[in-house]
Scaffold this motif. Structure first.
Motif, PDB file in Angstrom:
ATOM      1  N   ASP A 121       0.849  -1.192   0.000  1.00 23.22           N
ATOM      2  CA  ASP A 121       0.000   0.000   0.000  1.00 23.22           C
ATOM      3  C   ASP A 121       0.885   1.242   0.000  1.00 23.22           C
ATOM      4  O   ASP A 121       1.863   1.317   0.753  1.00 23.22           O
ATOM      5  CB  ASP A 121      -0.894  -0.004   1.247  1.00 23.22           C
ATOM      6  CG  ASP A 121      -1.979   1.051   1.192  1.00 23.22           C
ATOM      7  OD1 ASP A 121      -1.626   2.252   1.254  1.00 23.22           O
ATOM      8  OD2 ASP A 121      -3.155   0.697   1.094  1.00 23.22           O
ATOM      9  N   PRO A 122       0.601   2.240  -0.828  1.00 24.62           N
ATOM     10  CA  PRO A 122       1.444   3.440  -0.891  1.00 24.62           C
ATOM     11  C   PRO A 122       1.530   4.212   0.423  1.00 24.62           C
ATOM     12  O   PRO A 122       2.435   5.029   0.597  1.00 24.62           O
ATOM     13  CB  PRO A 122       0.760   4.297  -1.969  1.00 24.62           C
ATOM     14  CG  PRO A 122       0.008   3.325  -2.810  1.00 24.62           C
ATOM     15  CD  PRO A 122      -0.462   2.267  -1.864  1.00 24.62           C
ATOM     16  N   SER A 123       0.607   3.940   1.367  1.00 25.99           N
ATOM     17  CA  SER A 123       0.623   4.634   2.649  1.00 25.99           C
ATOM     18  C   SER A 123       1.074   3.736   3.802  1.00 25.99           C
ATOM     19  O   SER A 123       0.916   4.091   4.962  1.00 25.99           O
ATOM     20  CB  SER A 123      -0.780   5.185   2.961  1.00 25.99           C
ATOM     21  OG  SER A 123      -1.187   6.114   1.989  1.00 25.99           O
ATOM     22  N   GLU A 124       1.650   2.585   3.486  1.00 23.17           N
ATOM     23  CA  GLU A 124       2.028   1.607   4.500  1.00 23.17           C
ATOM     24  C   GLU A 124       3.273   2.069   5.264  1.00 23.17           C
ATOM     25  O   GLU A 124       4.216   2.586   4.679  1.00 23.17           O
ATOM     26  CB  GLU A 124       2.281   0.258   3.807  1.00 23.17           C
ATOM     27  CG  GLU A 124       2.042  -0.940   4.676  1.00 23.17           C
ATOM     28  CD  GLU A 124       3.226  -1.239   5.553  1.00 23.17           C
ATOM     29  OE1 GLU A 124       3.013  -1.520   6.745  1.00 23.17           O
ATOM     30  OE2 GLU A 124       4.365  -1.172   5.057  1.00 23.17           O
ATOM     31  N   ASP A 125       3.290   1.855   6.571  1.00 27.15           N
ATOM     32  CA  ASP A 125       4.369   2.367   7.415  1.00 27.15           C
ATOM     33  C   ASP A 125       5.677   1.585   7.287  1.00 27.15           C
ATOM     34  O   ASP A 125       6.751   2.183   7.156  1.00 27.15           O
ATOM     35  CB  ASP A 125       3.928   2.363   8.884  1.00 27.15           C
ATOM     36  CG  ASP A 125       2.816   3.362   9.149  1.00 27.15           C
ATOM     37  OD1 ASP A 125       3.078   4.567   9.054  1.00 27.15           O
ATOM     38  OD2 ASP A 125       1.690   2.935   9.440  1.00 27.15           O
ATOM     39  N   LEU A 126       5.620   0.261   7.358  1.00 23.40           N
ATOM     40  CA  LEU A 126       6.855  -0.517   7.388  1.00 23.40           C
ATOM     41  C   LEU A 126       7.645  -0.426   6.089  1.00 23.40           C
ATOM     42  O   LEU A 126       8.864  -0.603   6.094  1.00 23.40           O
ATOM     43  CB  LEU A 126       6.545  -1.988   7.698  1.00 23.40           C
ATOM     44  CG  LEU A 126       6.056  -2.296   9.112  1.00 23.40           C
ATOM     45  CD1 LEU A 126       5.946  -3.808   9.305  1.00 23.40           C
ATOM     46  CD2 LEU A 126       6.987  -1.702  10.159  1.00 23.40           C
ATOM     47  N   SER A 127       6.960  -0.147   4.984  1.00 24.89           N
ATOM     48  CA  SER A 127       7.677  -0.040   3.705  1.00 24.89           C
ATOM     49  C   SER A 127       8.737   1.052   3.762  1.00 24.89           C
ATOM     50  O   SER A 127       9.879   0.854   3.336  1.00 24.89           O
ATOM     51  CB  SER A 127       6.683   0.250   2.577  1.00 24.89           C
ATOM     52  OG  SER A 127       5.712  -0.761   2.493  1.00 24.89           O
ATOM     53  N   ALA A 128       8.386   2.213   4.303  1.00 26.17           N
ATOM     54  CA  ALA A 128       9.344   3.305   4.413  1.00 26.17           C
ATOM     55  C   ALA A 128      10.427   2.990   5.428  1.00 26.17           C
ATOM     56  O   ALA A 128      11.595   3.348   5.243  1.00 26.17           O
ATOM     57  CB  ALA A 128       8.633   4.603   4.792  1.00 26.17           C
ATOM     58  N   ALA A 129      10.061   2.315   6.513  1.00 21.20           N
ATOM     59  CA  ALA A 129      11.043   1.976   7.547  1.00 21.20           C
ATOM     60  C   ALA A 129      12.099   1.015   7.005  1.00 21.20           C
ATOM     61  O   ALA A 129      13.306   1.226   7.175  1.00 21.20           O
ATOM     62  CB  ALA A 129      10.344   1.383   8.760  1.00 21.20           C
ATOM     63  N   PHE A 130      11.666  -0.044   6.351  1.00 19.07           N
ATOM     64  CA  PHE A 130      12.622  -1.012   5.802  1.00 19.07           C
ATOM     65  C   PHE A 130      13.429  -0.411   4.647  1.00 19.07           C
ATOM     66  O   PHE A 130      14.592  -0.768   4.446  1.00 19.07           O
ATOM     67  CB  PHE A 130      11.900  -2.276   5.344  1.00 19.07           C
ATOM     68  CG  PHE A 130      11.518  -3.199   6.464  1.00 19.07           C
ATOM     69  CD1 PHE A 130      12.488  -3.804   7.242  1.00 19.07           C
ATOM     70  CD2 PHE A 130      10.194  -3.467   6.749  1.00 19.07           C
ATOM     71  CE1 PHE A 130      12.151  -4.662   8.282  1.00 19.07           C
ATOM     72  CE2 PHE A 130       9.835  -4.313   7.785  1.00 19.07           C
ATOM     73  CZ  PHE A 130      10.812  -4.916   8.560  1.00 19.07           C
ATOM     74  N   ALA A 194      -1.096   7.105   7.034  1.00 18.71           N
ATOM     75  CA  ALA A 194      -0.356   8.355   7.144  1.00 18.71           C
ATOM     76  C   ALA A 194      -0.865   9.402   6.156  1.00 18.71           C
ATOM     77  O   ALA A 194      -1.235   9.074   5.025  1.00 18.71           O
ATOM     78  CB  ALA A 194       1.129   8.106   6.885  1.00 18.71           C
ATOM     79  N   ILE A 195      -0.876  10.644   6.602  1.00 25.52           N
ATOM     80  CA  ILE A 195      -0.963  11.767   5.662  1.00 25.52           C
ATOM     81  C   ILE A 195       0.408  11.916   5.017  1.00 25.52           C
ATOM     82  O   ILE A 195       0.536  12.110   3.814  1.00 25.52           O
ATOM     83  CB  ILE A 195      -1.365  13.065   6.386  1.00 25.52           C
ATOM     84  CG1 ILE A 195      -2.737  12.919   7.021  1.00 25.52           C
ATOM     85  CG2 ILE A 195      -1.342  14.250   5.409  1.00 25.52           C
ATOM     86  CD1 ILE A 195      -3.133  14.089   7.889  1.00 25.52           C
ATOM     87  N   GLY A 215      13.188   6.993   3.851  1.00 21.58           N
ATOM     88  CA  GLY A 215      12.014   6.383   3.251  1.00 21.58           C
ATOM     89  C   GLY A 215      10.801   7.261   3.462  1.00 21.58           C
ATOM     90  O   GLY A 215      10.583   7.763   4.570  1.00 21.58           O
ATOM     91  N   LEU A 216      10.028   7.480   2.412  1.00 23.28           N
ATOM     92  CA  LEU A 216       8.835   8.329   2.486  1.00 23.28           C
ATOM     93  C   LEU A 216       7.583   7.502   2.234  1.00 23.28           C
ATOM     94  O   LEU A 216       7.565   6.653   1.345  1.00 23.28           O
ATOM     95  CB  LEU A 216       8.896   9.454   1.446  1.00 23.28           C
ATOM     96  CG  LEU A 216      10.131  10.350   1.415  1.00 23.28           C
ATOM     97  CD1 LEU A 216       9.935  11.461   0.391  1.00 23.28           C
ATOM     98  CD2 LEU A 216      10.426  10.925   2.783  1.00 23.28           C
ATOM     99  N   THR A 217       6.533   7.791   3.001  1.00 25.84           N
ATOM    100  CA  THR A 217       5.266   7.086   2.847  1.00 25.84           C
ATOM    101  C   THR A 217       4.142   8.067   2.550  1.00 25.84           C
ATOM    102  O   THR A 217       4.102   9.167   3.107  1.00 25.84           O
ATOM    103  CB  THR A 217       4.950   6.297   4.144  1.00 25.84           C
ATOM    104  OG1 THR A 217       5.705   5.089   4.152  1.00 25.84           O
ATOM    105  CG2 THR A 217       3.481   5.931   4.239  1.00 25.84           C
ATOM    106  N   ALA A 218       3.240   7.654   1.660  1.00 21.26           N
ATOM    107  CA  ALA A 218       1.982   8.352   1.359  1.00 21.26           C
ATOM    108  C   ALA A 218       2.164   9.644   0.569  1.00 21.26           C
ATOM    109  O   ALA A 218       1.223  10.431   0.467  1.00 21.26           O
ATOM    110  CB  ALA A 218       1.210   8.655   2.653  1.00 21.26           C
ATOM    111  N   VAL A 219       3.347   9.877  -0.003  1.00 22.89           N
ATOM    112  CA  VAL A 219       3.573  11.140  -0.715  1.00 22.89           C
ATOM    113  C   VAL A 219       4.106  10.921  -2.132  1.00 22.89           C
ATOM    114  O   VAL A 219       4.703  11.809  -2.727  1.00 22.89           O
ATOM    115  CB  VAL A 219       4.534  12.059   0.082  1.00 22.89           C
ATOM    116  CG1 VAL A 219       3.849  12.562   1.339  1.00 22.89           C
ATOM    117  CG2 VAL A 219       5.838  11.352   0.415  1.00 22.89           C
ATOM    118  N   GLY A 220       3.885   9.739  -2.676  1.00 24.94           N
ATOM    119  CA  GLY A 220       4.219   9.506  -4.073  1.00 24.94           C
ATOM    120  C   GLY A 220       5.696   9.403  -4.385  1.00 24.94           C
ATOM    121  O   GLY A 220       6.103   9.648  -5.523  1.00 24.94           O
TER     122      GLY A 220
END
Length: 288
Positions: A121-130, A194-195, A215-220
């Motif tokens: 998911d483009p707004s998923e938290d762990l994706s940016a963390a990893f 996340a916003i 890593g950035l989440t939910a901002v394209g």
């Protein structure tokens, strides 16, 4: 009442067995562990798999351990288990930061790390963390095992490098001295998507940044990465001014979409502020 379409149910007893079942059902088979993403989609008939392959008994995928200079996290590790792991939190505090803001206790008790990443998911938290800590994903198939950098794992919204008949089995995080990490998020309410959110990893030697991960989440952001800001930080001094400039660069190069969570310029503002904040926190943790 929302009810899924009829499906077959199979329970895998090993990774090999799970791969056999995936080969048996082909693209019409879906793996299920926590099910917090798949089941709602099935209820809405947005997903109509012919078979569900339950992998909850694969204890070999539920380990958190340090091996050969890496923290290894099985794909079946629950969010709550990762949050409770003192060793994971000590080595990578970004993981505890992110897990604390993943959904709610019900989801964290059953949802899995691998399931979150494979949902993409483009707004998923762990994706940016990893992504920030430059983790690697271990993917297993009938033809063998391959290792994919998490920065190459996400191929698009809700799409990953896991191919037909393959299974994500583990995440590997390189342990490096002098590194700190942090995750910062803004959402509309606790546990919401996340916003905007930013994960930061910082390795400093002699006051100079020798490696930066953002890593950035939910901002394209493509592949969840703020590459330009990372390149700016590398080789420069670890100072508040540089962190603030990195935030401005990350904000300028992401592509947020205006939606019910806010306009694009507001999300860019959040990226700048959260990047600066996460870098400061990562630096403080490294020094501590």
């Amino acid at each position: 009442m929302q009810v899924p379409a009829q499906f077959e149910y199979e329970r895998a007893t090993s990774v090999g067995h799970a791969l056999e079942l995936l080969a048996k059902y082909g693209p019409e088979g879906r793996v299920i562990a926590g099910g917090h993403s798949l089941i709602p989609m099935m209820k809405l008939r947005l997903a109509r798999p012919e078979a569900l392959i339950d992998i909850n008994e694969l204890s070999e995928l539920s380990r958190i351990e340090v091996v050969g200079g890496e923290l290894r996290i099985g794909a079946l590790v629950r969010h709550a288990e990762l949050l409770e792991s003192a060793e994971a939190g000590r080595l990578f505090p970004i993981l505890h930061d992110a897990e604390r803001v993943v959904a709610d206790p019900i989801v964290r008790n059953r949802g899995t790390v691998g399931g979150s990443l494979c949902q993409a998911d483009p707004s998923e938290d762990l994706s940016a963390a990893f992504t920030a800590v430059r983790a690697e994903a271990v993917v297993e198939g009938v033809d063998g095992t391959r290792v994919v950098p998490v920065r190459e794992f996400f191929t698009g919204p809700y799409e990953t490098a896991v191919g037909p008949g393959e299974l994500l089995v583990q995440l590997r995080l390189p342990i490096r001295d002098g590194t700190g990490s942090a995750y910062a998020k803004v959402g509309r309410r606790a546990g919401d998507w996340a916003i905007a959110a930013v994960g930061a990893s910082l390795r400093v030697d002699g006051g100079v940044v020798v490696e930066a991960g953002l890593g950035l989440t939910a901002v394209g952001a493509s592949h969840f990465v703020a590459v330009e800001a990372e390149d700016f930080l590398h080789g420069g001094p670890a100072t508040p001014e540089r962190f603030e400039e990195a935030g401005a660069i990350a904000a300028a190069h992401c592509s947020p979409a205006a939606d019910q969570r806010g306009p694009a310029d507001y999300k860019r503002h959040l990226v700048a502020q959260l990047t600066t904040r996460a870098l400061h926190r990562a630096h403080d943790r490294r020094a501590g």
